[in-house]
Each structure stands twice: as structure tokens, then as C-alpha cells.
Write a protein that holds these residues in place. Structure first.
Motif, mmCIF file in Angstrom:
data_model
loop_
_atom_site.group_PDB
_atom_site.id
_atom_site.type_symbol
_atom_site.label_atom_id
_atom_site.label_comp_id
_atom_site.label_asym_id
_atom_site.label_seq_id
_atom_site.Cartn_x
_atom_site.Cartn_y
_atom_site.Cartn_z
ATOM 1 N N LYS A 157 -7.352 26.637 65.337
ATOM 2 C CA LYS A 157 -5.889 26.567 65.409
ATOM 3 C C LYS A 157 -5.261 27.820 64.777
ATOM 4 O O LYS A 157 -4.315 28.392 65.299
ATOM 5 C CB LYS A 157 -5.378 25.332 64.651
ATOM 6 C CG LYS A 157 -5.581 24.006 65.367
ATOM 7 C CD LYS A 157 -5.052 22.881 64.468
ATOM 8 C CE LYS A 157 -5.032 21.527 65.149
ATOM 9 N NZ LYS A 157 -4.533 20.457 64.263
ATOM 10 N N TYR A 158 -5.815 28.198 63.642
ATOM 11 C CA TYR A 158 -5.305 29.364 62.901
ATOM 12 C C TYR A 158 -5.495 30.636 63.742
ATOM 13 O O TYR A 158 -4.599 31.476 63.839
ATOM 14 C CB TYR A 158 -6.063 29.453 61.577
ATOM 15 C CG TYR A 158 -5.626 30.547 60.633
ATOM 16 C CD1 TYR A 158 -4.519 30.390 59.804
ATOM 17 C CD2 TYR A 158 -6.341 31.737 60.533
ATOM 18 C CE1 TYR A 158 -4.133 31.390 58.916
ATOM 19 C CE2 TYR A 158 -5.971 32.735 59.643
ATOM 20 C CZ TYR A 158 -4.863 32.554 58.832
ATOM 21 O OH TYR A 158 -4.483 33.547 57.950
ATOM 22 N N TYR B 182 -3.103 30.454 66.817
ATOM 23 C CA TYR B 182 -1.719 30.704 66.383
ATOM 24 C C TYR B 182 -1.456 32.214 66.290
ATOM 25 O O TYR B 182 -0.442 32.723 66.767
ATOM 26 C CB TYR B 182 -1.495 30.025 65.022
ATOM 27 C CG TYR B 182 -0.178 30.341 64.368
ATOM 28 C CD1 TYR B 182 0.955 29.571 64.630
ATOM 29 C CD2 TYR B 182 -0.049 31.419 63.480
ATOM 30 C CE1 TYR B 182 2.167 29.861 64.043
ATOM 31 C CE2 TYR B 182 1.156 31.716 62.879
ATOM 32 C CZ TYR B 182 2.262 30.936 63.164
ATOM 33 O OH TYR B 182 3.473 31.233 62.568
ATOM 34 N N HIS B 183 -2.398 32.916 65.696
ATOM 35 C CA HIS B 183 -2.214 34.358 65.521
ATOM 36 C C HIS B 183 -2.438 35.127 66.827
ATOM 37 O O HIS B 183 -1.759 36.113 67.091
ATOM 38 C CB HIS B 183 -3.128 34.874 64.404
ATOM 39 C CG HIS B 183 -2.646 34.509 63.030
ATOM 40 N ND1 HIS B 183 -3.015 33.340 62.403
ATOM 41 C CD2 HIS B 183 -1.788 35.139 62.192
ATOM 42 C CE1 HIS B 183 -2.410 33.272 61.230
ATOM 43 N NE2 HIS B 183 -1.668 34.353 61.069
ATOM 44 N N LYS C 152 -1.646 34.179 69.746
ATOM 45 C CA LYS C 152 -0.410 34.081 70.533
ATOM 46 C C LYS C 152 0.631 35.094 70.064
ATOM 47 O O LYS C 152 1.529 35.466 70.788
ATOM 48 C CB LYS C 152 0.176 32.660 70.416
ATOM 49 C CG LYS C 152 -0.489 31.679 71.375
ATOM 50 C CD LYS C 152 0.290 30.373 71.439
ATOM 51 C CE LYS C 152 0.359 29.711 70.082
ATOM 52 N NZ LYS C 152 0.922 28.400 70.007
ATOM 53 N N PHE D 18 0.030 25.975 56.199
ATOM 54 C CA PHE D 18 0.180 25.308 57.500
ATOM 55 C C PHE D 18 -0.166 23.837 57.329
ATOM 56 O O PHE D 18 -0.860 23.462 56.375
ATOM 57 C CB PHE D 18 -0.797 25.884 58.539
ATOM 58 C CG PHE D 18 -0.471 27.279 59.008
ATOM 59 C CD1 PHE D 18 0.436 27.486 60.043
ATOM 60 C CD2 PHE D 18 -1.090 28.387 58.433
ATOM 61 C CE1 PHE D 18 0.724 28.779 60.485
ATOM 62 C CE2 PHE D 18 -0.801 29.675 58.867
ATOM 63 C CZ PHE D 18 0.101 29.869 59.895
ATOM 64 N N ASP E 286 -2.698 23.469 69.582
ATOM 65 C CA ASP E 286 -1.351 23.922 69.213
ATOM 66 C C ASP E 286 -0.629 22.921 68.299
ATOM 67 O O ASP E 286 0.553 23.085 68.010
ATOM 68 C CB ASP E 286 -0.523 24.211 70.475
ATOM 69 C CG ASP E 286 -0.460 23.003 71.392
ATOM 70 O OD1 ASP E 286 -1.120 21.978 71.085
ATOM 71 O OD2 ASP E 286 0.243 23.078 72.414
ATOM 72 N N GLU F 232 1.535 23.568 62.388
ATOM 73 C CA GLU F 232 2.885 24.031 62.028
ATOM 74 C C GLU F 232 2.879 24.836 60.735
ATOM 75 O O GLU F 232 2.134 24.513 59.811
ATOM 76 C CB GLU F 232 3.806 22.818 61.790
ATOM 77 C CG GLU F 232 4.080 22.002 63.022
ATOM 78 C CD GLU F 232 4.851 20.719 62.692
ATOM 79 O OE1 GLU F 232 5.470 20.619 61.607
ATOM 80 O OE2 GLU F 232 4.806 19.817 63.536
#
Ligand code: GDP
Length: 296
Positions: free
Chosen positions: A120-121, A124-125, A127, A272, A280, A283
Motif C-alpha cells: 500500500k505504501y 501510494y507513492h 501514484k 498512515f 488503495d 489514508e
């Protein structure tokens, strides 16, 4: 007690106090005891709750309350400030810079959601235009490499690991070296979790950290572990220099109190939260909106 219920219980305690004709020490204490119970049921560590109660008593002036000020607001504000204070350790965590190689090591017990959170981490980056890479240094759990590989492939993120090599320190060092050469700017090292806190696990974490020299160590914690959060976070902090916390499984039946304990134990901020099993569902954590939601 889930987060929404905590807000409700605190509101009820404040309402009961507001309804009292005279606000004396006894009424204030009853209100604070009610709030204390609600926080304990939400897994906030006993010591944190006790300190918070003492601080609120120091801040809230009974004469002000008697003078017809908005009692509810005064106490609610004091609780809000105290909870924010617990969640803000006062210094931000290391922030990686795009285009410059950073090594981020993830630690946490097995089942905490560590492998999922690594992806996820990274996602996130990615993207946001980063070039992340994943290293699987968990040679303990059968299937850990497959899981990371599967996640990484789905997100088109480069990964490194081995079915043959049993030395996690070696894999971690090799993976980090390779991705530095490939100019990745966010090299994420997933480590073993075992089932419980044990000496061998902490020694392994120490050695992986020594071999990879991480810019940031992130402690991943399952939000449903309850009162165990403080000790668990502290145990990891003692072996590696944890600099940030990610709390997973904040969706569904999550209890929020463990987050406060993890921050207190590691003196590191939550950066987060995980809010589901999908890539995704992740948050950025912000103290004030979190506490506002907590208080309802
Ligand atoms: P690890 O052993 O710490 O690497 O844990 P995993 O990443 O394998 O996760 C354990 C389980 O928790 C898996 O079934 C994940 O899908 C699930 N999981 C991880 N993060 C979250 C989250 O934020 N919310 C929910 N509901 N499940 C999660």
C-alpha cells in the motif's frame, strides 16, 4: 469499543454533567470517570488515561464552570487537546524525498498487516510519481515471498526475494543494493513477524537494520490488539529505532486507542492508517481530524 461509540460515550458523559444544576468537584469527577471508562474500553493504555485525567483536572477550573461558561465546551476542548497531545510526539518523522534513494524498513508482528501495508505504501507513492521497490526479507513465514510478489506484480512494482536463501539479512542487503543501482527512490524492506515477541525476532530486526541502514523504520500495528499495543510497540522500539507508526485494520470493528499507546511507546507519529484489504484502502493520518472523529 469502536471509535464511533467512544465519541457517543464521551458526549453522554458531558451531557450528564451539563444537566447538573451545580458543577462541583464530585460532578466533574463523575464525568471524568465516565470518560476514563470509555477510553479504557477503547484500549487506550491505563497510564495514558490516568495522566490525561490528572491534566484535565489541572486545566479545568471549577470556578469557571460555576460562572455559567459553556461547561461542555470547556471540558470537551480540554479532552480534545489532551488526546492531540498524546498523538503528537512533537517531532515529524523522516520524510523521504522523491528522486533520492531512501530505505524504509517495516517491522511488526505476523498478521499485523505488514506485507499488505508495504505494498500500500509503495502504491501510494508510485501514484505520486515515485519509483518504489519491494524487498521480501521474511524468510520465516512460508508464502511471504509469494504474497509480496503477487501484490507487487499487481501494482507493477519491482520486487526482490528468494525461495532458496534462508538468511533474511543477506536478502535485505542484496535487495537494497540492487534497487539503489536501479535508481529506485523508495526501497521498502518487508521483514519477518513471527507469531509473538521473541528474542530471535528482535535480534533479526537489529541485524536487518544494521545491514540495510534504513532512513526510516515503520512499526506496523493491528488496531485490534488492544491493551497489548504499548508493550508491543515498546519492544520493537528497543531493538530498532522505530521512527513512525502505521495502524492497520481501522475499518470495521477497529478500536482506536491502540494508536495512542503506540505513539506514546515509540515517541513516533502515526503516518498512515489502513482501512481495508485493498491496495488503495490507505489514508494519511492527521491528528486533529482523527481526534475530532473520535470525540464525535
Ligand atoms: P503480515 O503477516 O503482518 O505481513 O500481515 P498481512 O499483510 O499478510 O495481513 C494479514 C491479514 O490482514 C490479511 O488478510 C490482510 O488482507 C489483512 N489486512 C491488512 N491490512 C488491513 C486493513 O487495513 N484492513 C483490513 N480489514 N484487513 C487488513
Amino acid at each position: 469499543m469502536v471509535l464511533a461509540q467512544l465519541g457517543g460515550s464521551i458526549s453522554r458523559a458531558l451531557q450528564q454533567m451539563s444537566n447538573a444544576t451545580v458543577i462541583d468537584e464530585k460532578v466533574l469527577n463523575e464525568c471524568l470517570n465516565e470518560i476514563t471508562r470509555a477510553l479504557l474500553q477503547s484500549d487506550v493504555q491505563f497510564k495514558l488515561v490516568r495522566d490525561m485525567q490528572t491534566n484535565i483536572k489541572k486545566i479545568v477550573n471549577l470556578d469557571d464552570l460555576a460562572a455559567g461558561h459553556n461547561k461542555r465546551r470547556i471540558i470537551q476542548q480540554a479532552i480534545f487537546n489532551e488526546l492531540c497531545k498524546i498523538l503528537d510526539p512533537g517531532k515529524p518523522s523522516f520524510t523521504p524525498k522523491k528522486g533520492k534513494a531512501s530505505v524504509i524498513m517495516f517491522v511488526g508482528l505476523q498478521g499485523s498487516g505488514k506485507t499488505t501495508t508495504c505494498t500500500k505504501y509503495a502504491f501510494y507513492h508510485q501514484k505520486k510519481g515515485w519509483k518504489p521497490a519491494l524487498v521480501c526479507a521474511d524468510t520465516f513465514r512460508a508464502g511471504a515471498f509469494d504474497q509480496l510478489k503477487q501484490n507487487a506484480t499487481k501494482a507493477k512494482i519491482p520486487f526482490y526475494g528468494s525461495y532458496m536463501e534462508s538468511d533474511p539479512v543477506r536478502i535485505a542487503a542484496e535487495g537494497v543494493e540492487r534497487f539503489k543501482k536501479e535508481n529506485c527512490d523508495l526501497i521498502i524492506v518487508d521483514t519477518s513477524g513471527r507469531h509473538k515477541q521473541e528474542t530471535a525476532l528482535f535480534e533479526e530486526m537489529r541485524q536487518v537494520a544494521e545491514a540495510t541502514k534504513p532512513d526510516l523504520v515503520i512499526f506496523v500495528m493491528d488496531s485490534s490488539i488492544g491493551q497489548a499495543a504499548f508493550d508491543q510497540a515498546q519492544a520493537f522500539k528497543k531493538s530498532v529505532s522505530v521512527g513512525a507508526v502505521i495502524v492497520t485494520k481501522m475499518d470495521g470493528h477497529a478500536k482506536g486507542g491502540g494508536a495512542l499507546s503506540a505513539v506514546a511507546a515509540t515517541k513516533s507519529p502515526v503516518i498512515f492508517i489502513g482501512t481495508g484489504e485493498h491496495m488503495d484502502e490507505f489514508e494519511v493520518f492527521d491528528v486533529k481530524p482523527f481526534v475530532s472523529r473520535l470525540l464525535g
